[in-house]
Scaffold this motif. Structure first.
Motif, short mmCIF file in Angstrom:
data_model
loop_
_atom_site.label_atom_id
_atom_site.label_comp_id
_atom_site.label_asym_id
_atom_site.label_seq_id
_atom_site.Cartn_x
_atom_site.Cartn_y
_atom_site.Cartn_z
N PHE A 13 0.86 -1.19 0.00
CA PHE A 13 0.00 0.00 0.00
C PHE A 13 0.89 1.23 0.00
O PHE A 13 1.87 1.28 0.74
CB PHE A 13 -0.89 0.02 1.25
N LEU A 16 -0.55 8.14 0.95
CA LEU A 16 -0.54 9.45 0.31
C LEU A 16 -0.68 10.52 1.36
O LEU A 16 -1.33 10.31 2.37
CB LEU A 16 -1.70 9.54 -0.69
N THR A 39 -8.06 3.19 -4.20
CA THR A 39 -7.79 4.14 -3.14
C THR A 39 -8.80 3.89 -2.03
O THR A 39 -9.90 3.39 -2.27
CB THR A 39 -7.90 5.60 -3.62
N ARG A 41 -9.15 3.60 2.64
CA ARG A 41 -8.64 3.74 4.01
C ARG A 41 -8.03 2.41 4.46
O ARG A 41 -8.72 1.38 4.51
CB ARG A 41 -9.76 4.13 4.95
#
Length: 55
Positions: A13, A16, A39, A41
């Motif tokens: 992962f 960002l 994208t 959480r």
């Protein structure tokens, strides 16, 4: 692929905006729910992968 060895599933992962990469071992079910470029959480507990919720 060696049929005598168990399969291992890992995903990397990218966090960002820093761009830091983290790699975790996942179950087959967790791994198959991911797609390149998703994208969302990332939830971890210490160094253990807990879940990934797509955005």
């Amino acid at each position: 692929m060696n049929p005598d060895l168990p399969e291992r599933y890992e995903a990397t992962f990218m966090l960002l905006p820093a761009g830091e990469s983290l790699t975790y071992r996942l179950s087959e079910t967790q791994y198959r729910a991911l797609a390149l470029g998703m994208t969302g959480r990332l939830q971890v507990q210490g160094s253990r992968f807990v879940s990934f919720e797509p955005a």
